[in-house]
Write an enzyme that holds these catalytic residues in place. Structure first.
Site, PDB file in Angstrom:
ATOM      1  N   HIS A   1     -11.655  -2.635   5.998  1.00  0.00           N
ATOM      2  CA  HIS A   1     -11.726  -3.910   6.715  1.00  0.00           C
ATOM      3  C   HIS A   1     -10.960  -3.861   8.029  1.00  0.00           C
ATOM      4  CE1 HIS A   1      -8.026  -5.540   4.339  1.00  0.00           C
ATOM      5  NE2 HIS A   1      -7.642  -5.034   5.467  1.00  0.00           N
ATOM      6  N   HIS A   2     -10.213  -2.780   8.263  1.00  0.00           N
ATOM      7  CA  HIS A   2      -9.585  -2.590   9.572  1.00  0.00           C
ATOM      8  C   HIS A   2     -10.565  -1.947  10.554  1.00  0.00           C
ATOM      9  CE1 HIS A   2      -5.490  -3.455   8.102  1.00  0.00           C
ATOM     10  NE2 HIS A   2      -5.940  -2.953   6.979  1.00  0.00           N
TER      11      HIS A   2
ATOM     12  N   SER B   1      11.890  10.671   3.203  1.00  0.00           N
ATOM     13  CA  SER B   1      12.966   9.775   2.802  1.00  0.00           C
ATOM     14  C   SER B   1      12.463   8.682   1.882  1.00  0.00           C
ATOM     15  CB  SER B   1      13.608   9.170   4.054  1.00  0.00           C
ATOM     16  OG  SER B   1      14.221   7.947   3.738  1.00  0.00           O
ATOM     17  N   SER B   2      11.345   8.042   2.257  1.00  0.00           N
ATOM     18  CA  SER B   2      10.908   6.915   1.432  1.00  0.00           C
ATOM     19  C   SER B   2      10.326   7.392   0.106  1.00  0.00           C
ATOM     20  CB  SER B   2       9.919   6.033   2.198  1.00  0.00           C
ATOM     21  OG  SER B   2       8.797   6.772   2.570  1.00  0.00           O
TER      22      SER B   2
ATOM     23  N   GLU C   1       0.229   0.133   2.662  1.00  0.00           N
ATOM     24  CA  GLU C   1       1.490  -0.054   3.386  1.00  0.00           C
ATOM     25  C   GLU C   1       1.779  -1.537   3.628  1.00  0.00           C
ATOM     26  OE1 GLU C   1       3.873   1.896   4.337  1.00  0.00           O
ATOM     27  OE2 GLU C   1       4.945   0.551   5.688  1.00  0.00           O
TER      28      GLU C   1
ATOM     29  N   HIS D   1      -3.437   0.269   4.523  1.00  0.00           N
ATOM     30  CA  HIS D   1      -3.526  -1.009   3.845  1.00  0.00           C
ATOM     31  C   HIS D   1      -2.540  -1.157   2.694  1.00  0.00           C
ATOM     32  CE1 HIS D   1      -4.838  -5.001   3.936  1.00  0.00           C
ATOM     33  NE2 HIS D   1      -4.712  -4.987   2.637  1.00  0.00           N
TER      34      HIS D   1
ATOM     35  N   LYS E   1       0.235 -16.232  -7.148  1.00  0.00           N
ATOM     36  CA  LYS E   1       1.677 -16.197  -6.887  1.00  0.00           C
ATOM     37  C   LYS E   1       2.141 -17.476  -6.199  1.00  0.00           C
ATOM     38  CE  LYS E   1       2.701 -11.360  -6.710  1.00  0.00           C
ATOM     39  NZ  LYS E   1       3.937 -11.557  -7.451  1.00  0.00           N
TER      40      LYS E   1
ATOM     41  N   THR F   1      -2.879 -13.255  -4.919  1.00  0.00           N
ATOM     42  CA  THR F   1      -1.879 -13.809  -4.012  1.00  0.00           C
ATOM     43  C   THR F   1      -1.794 -15.320  -4.196  1.00  0.00           C
ATOM     44  OG1 THR F   1      -2.604 -12.093  -2.485  1.00  0.00           O
ATOM     45  CG2 THR F   1      -1.054 -13.692  -1.638  1.00  0.00           C
TER      46      THR F   1
ATOM     47  N   HIS G   1       7.711  -0.408  19.046  1.00  0.00           N
ATOM     48  CA  HIS G   1       8.076  -1.658  18.384  1.00  0.00           C
ATOM     49  C   HIS G   1       7.471  -1.682  16.975  1.00  0.00           C
ATOM     50  CE1 HIS G   1       8.462  -5.902  17.406  1.00  0.00           C
ATOM     51  NE2 HIS G   1       7.149  -6.011  17.318  1.00  0.00           N
TER      52      HIS G   1
ATOM     53  N   SER H   1      10.662 -14.712  -5.960  1.00  0.00           N
ATOM     54  CA  SER H   1      10.562 -15.076  -7.367  1.00  0.00           C
ATOM     55  C   SER H   1      11.927 -15.163  -8.051  1.00  0.00           C
ATOM     56  CB  SER H   1       9.685 -14.072  -8.127  1.00  0.00           C
ATOM     57  OG  SER H   1       8.418 -14.003  -7.540  1.00  0.00           O
TER      58      SER H   1
ATOM     59  N   TYR I   1       1.139  -3.919   1.696  1.00  0.00           N
ATOM     60  CA  TYR I   1       1.705  -4.487   0.463  1.00  0.00           C
ATOM     61  C   TYR I   1       3.045  -3.880   0.123  1.00  0.00           C
ATOM     62  CZ  TYR I   1      -2.623  -6.808   0.472  1.00  0.00           C
ATOM     63  OH  TYR I   1      -3.645  -7.585   0.893  1.00  0.00           O
TER      64      TYR I   1
ATOM     65  N   TRP J   1       0.879   1.712  17.024  1.00  0.00           N
ATOM     66  CA  TRP J   1       1.573   2.246  15.838  1.00  0.00           C
ATOM     67  C   TRP J   1       0.604   2.970  14.913  1.00  0.00           C
ATOM     68  CZ3 TRP J   1       1.701   1.382  10.443  1.00  0.00           C
ATOM     69  CH2 TRP J   1       0.796   0.447   9.979  1.00  0.00           C
TER      70      TRP J   1
ATOM     71  N   ASP K   1      24.227   3.417 -12.059  1.00  0.00           N
ATOM     72  CA  ASP K   1      23.960   3.770 -10.672  1.00  0.00           C
ATOM     73  C   ASP K   1      22.476   4.090 -10.597  1.00  0.00           C
ATOM     74  OD1 ASP K   1      23.968   5.147  -8.017  1.00  0.00           O
ATOM     75  OD2 ASP K   1      26.137   5.001  -8.274  1.00  0.00           O
TER      76      ASP K   1
ATOM     77  N   ARG L   1      -5.216  -7.403  22.477  1.00  0.00           N
ATOM     78  CA  ARG L   1      -3.831  -6.997  22.247  1.00  0.00           C
ATOM     79  C   ARG L   1      -3.552  -5.702  23.009  1.00  0.00           C
ATOM     80  NH1 ARG L   1      -4.096  -4.506  16.086  1.00  0.00           N
ATOM     81  NH2 ARG L   1      -1.924  -4.053  16.479  1.00  0.00           N
TER      82      ARG L   1
END
Lengths: 547, 180
Positions: A308-309, A175-176, A261, A259, A337, A334, A83, A274, A263, A148, A112, A456
């Site tokens: 921090h993880h 790919s990315s 990732e 981390h 924003k 943040t 998931h 925006s 963002y 994950w 293009d 979890r």
């Protein structure tokens, strides 16, 4: 070299001679048109969203009551793992890349994407990667079940499902990265005259910075899963304590990717919002320059907070304090924003069409997720809440109500430009209110579950957690059902929607609204001359040809 | 008024730079390994497998209450070892030098290299057990069927908290694949 050379050629045949759209399956298989590839990305992302959503419902069905109902714990763990992986790499990231493909050339006046054939390649790598993840359920030992994050030593011990997952990650990473290179080159080199960097629309800025983040961290993820692979098969000991390795090293390298990732999945959402908030407030974006700088500083800070993880891995107090304060610091840009979006709405002449509703829902709920993030950043609290449902609540507030809501907003907002037809406004609004309600019913109780200590990634739980879990499961099934409304609305409107005007939103002032609706198959084959204001506002457009 | 439009060459140059960045970041991921290794050495983190130094301030001047020490060993299923402590339990006063022996047998008919990993119960006791010599500091090669005895020499720090009156020292032995 010729293969590479031709992959780097812009698709010249689109500009010379072959004006007719290619038809049939080859239009999609050999697609080089940014709009076609964008559509492919979006459809792929939606199908992965449904697949990942079904896995989520399998999880929630099991957690409806304590005890084991449907699945054994091994299979349950495979569901939670897949998931997460599918939603992150299969749904959200490709959806943003798809939107960037569709909209960037239109927004900056490019014919293009810079490398049209590489663009084709970066999309068509995704289905095989998704297939690897799908068939991993059928191999001996089942799919990856390490979460994950694929923490070692779990990931170094599992069956071949883990190998398939690692290869899938490699492919999706390639790919990315290719997609990101395309985005950067397009934005930096293909802007129409007059479209300067500090006038560019926020979505272009957000995509540009996100693309840099992807190029910087996806190789790190590829590196760390390669280490897992060599630990598994080639006798290395990167994460094997007996051989002098260290399982905690895995977490350090993974979160150096992980981390930023976060963002990668949030910045494009900021860009989309925006656009939508100014459009439906009929006011220019408040504090455009500070938006650009806030986006950049979030990107830079995201490289300095990975540990921090890992507050519970036994790091020294000094390191905990550093990562704690650095994490809190991210709340500043943040907050800038959120302040700017509210400032944009302030005294605006607002109307509440579906995209605006999703954008405002985004701001409210993303802020809730941001606040629980600040709570978690405090090391002393995080040690209590590590790996509880509080964390699950937190990241679903920023990823579902954040990234996903912004994607819905974007699809509703640009649907007229993409298809030439209007979606059903009443069903769109119903979709929003339905999703808003059931999203909160699903995820808000998880805060309480986490504070009460429910861990979890477990299929069974103590009796005391029953009520909130039942509530969350009911919410999840209703939320999932609501997405079928979205699907039906899109499918129906694609054929039978009212024809859309070239500029269906009176407040929309960026370049994509200056051309015909639906967007011509080959837009801006000749670059227009533009007079541009901040956030891509077009004051005047001269020239520019389409086919 | 603007810079000239980018050529195909410009695009490719930028592509190459970005590809290079991706490659650099891939190498960077592997570069983190020696960086963390050096960091752990410098800060003294992850020192369970290195000899400790025992300054006089850690040796007791006056006898303290003895601590009950239990010795244990485990082998994960499928690995070729038999490991047993020759002393099961003893009482030691903090600050006193303790030596116990472990006997390790390679029960397989091939040469194997083993690595022992120490573990403490409760985990908080780890910082108070100062190992001066231990077979876990190095990998050990075993001939087929070979049995050897290894010493562990350590001191229980005299700063051990009063409530901590029982410590278990357990070893798990792994084989190190790919080395013989």
């Amino acid at each position: 070299m010729t293969a590479i050379d031709s992959a780097l050629q812009p698709a010249h045949d689109t500009a010379h001679g072959h004006h007719a759209k290619p038809s049939g399956i080859t239009r999609w298989l050999f697609a080089t048109n940014h709009k076609d590839i964008g559509s492919l990305y979006l459809w792929f992302a939606f199908s992965m969203f449904i697949f990942g959503g079904v896995l989520a419902l399998c999880i929630r069905a099991e957690l409806f009551r304590p005890g084991l109902q449907f699945w054994q714990p091994e299979l349950f763990n495979q569901f939670t793992t897949l998931h997460g992986l599918i939603m992150v790499f299969g749904a959200i990231m490709p959806a943003f890349t798809g939107l960037a493909n569709w909209m960037l050339p239109l927004m900056i006046g490019a014919p293009d994407m810079a490398f049209a054939r590489m663009n084709n390649w970066s999309f068509w790598l995704l289905p095989p990667a998704a297939l690897l993840l799908l068939i991993s359920f059928a191999v001996p030992g089942g799919a990856a079940a390490a979460g994950w994050t694929l923490y070692a030593p779990l990931s170094t011990q599992m069956g071949m499902g883990m190998d398939l997952t690692i290869f899938a990650i490699h492919i999706m990473g390639v790919s990315s990265i290719m997609g990101s290179i395309n985005i950067i080159v397009t934005i930096l080199n293909l802007r129409a005259p007059g479209m300067t960097m500090m006038k560019m629309p926020m979505f272009a800025w957000a995509s540009l910075i996100t693309a840099y983040l992807i190029i910087a961290v996806m190789p790190v993820l590829a590196g760390v899963v390669t280490m897992v692979l060599t630990d598994r098969h080639f006798g290395t000991h990167f994460f094997n304590a007996a051989g002098g390795g260290d399982p905690v090293l895995y977490q350090h390298i993974f979160w150096f990717f992980g981390h930023p990732e976060v963002y990668i999945m949030a910045l494009p959402a900021f860009g989309i919002v925006s656009h939508i908030i100014p459009t439906f407030s009929r006011k220019p974006l408040f504090g455009y320059t500070s938006m650009v700088y806030a986006t950049s500083s979030i990107a830079i800070l995201s490289f300095m907070v990975w540990a921090h993880h890992m507050f519970t891995t036994g790091m020294p107090a000094t390191a905990q304090l550093f990562f704690m304060y650095a994490t809190m610091l991210i709340a500043v840009p943040t907050g800038v924003k959120v302040f700017n979006w509210i400032g944009t709405m302030w005294q605006g002449s607002m109307s509440f069409e579906t995209p605006m509703l999703f954008a405002i829902g985004f701001i409210c709920l993303f802020t809730v997720g941001g606040l629980s993030g600040v709570t978690l950043s405090i090391a002393a609290i995080d040690i209590q809440l590590q790996d509880t449902y509080y964390v699950v609540a937190h990241f679903h507030y920023v990823l579902v109500a954040g990234a996903l809501f912004s994607l819905f907003a974007a699809v509703y907002y640009w649907f007229p430009k993409m298809t030439g037809r209007m979606y059903s406004e009443s069903w769109g609004k119903f979709h929003f209110w339905w999703s808003l309600l059931w999203f909160n019913v699903t995820f808000f109780p998880m805060h309480f579950l986490g504070l009460a200590g429910m861990p979890r990634r477990i299929p069974d739980y103590n009796m005391q957690f029953t009520d909130f879990n039942t509530l969350a499961s009911v919410g999840a099934f209703c939320f999932g059902l609501g997405q079928l409304i979205f699907f039906a609305n899109m499918l129906h409107s694609l054929r039978h929607g009212k024809p859309a005007a070239a500029r269906p939103w009176e407040g929309a002032d960026t370049l994509e609204w200056q051309i015909a609706t639906p967007a011509p198959y080959h837009s801006f084959v000749e670059a227009p001359d533009l007079e541009v204001g901040e956030n891509g506002r077009i004051d005047a457009m001269h020239g520019g040809k389409h086919h | 008024m603007d810079k000239p439009p980018a050529t195909l060459h410009d695009n490719r140059l930028l592509l190459l730079k970005l590809l290079l960045l991706a490659c650099v970041m891939f190498v960077f991921a592997w570069g983190l390994i020696p960086v963390y290794d050096a960091l752990c050495r410098l800060t003294g983190l992850g020192s369970l497998q290195r000899p400790d130094e025992v300054g006089s301030q850690r040796l007791a001047a006056t006898p303290l209450a003895p601590v009950l020490l239990t010795f244990d060993a485990t082998v994960q299923p499928g690995l070729p070892w038999q490991v047993r402590p020759l002393t099961r339990t003893l009482r030691a006063v903090p600050g006193e030098f303790v030596r116990v022996d472990y006997e390790i047998t390679n029960a397989s008919n091939r040469q194997v290299v083993g690595q022992a990993i120490p573990r403490y119960l409760p985990a908080a006791a780890a910082e108070y057990v100062k190992k001066l010599d231990c077979f876990c500091f190095a990998q050990q090669a075993f001939a087929p069927g070979e049995t050897r005895r290894f010493p562990v020499v350590f001191v229980v720090d005299k700063n051990v908290p009063a409530g901590l009156d029982s410590i278990t020292l357990a070893y798990t032995v792994f084989d190190v694949p790919g080395r013989s």
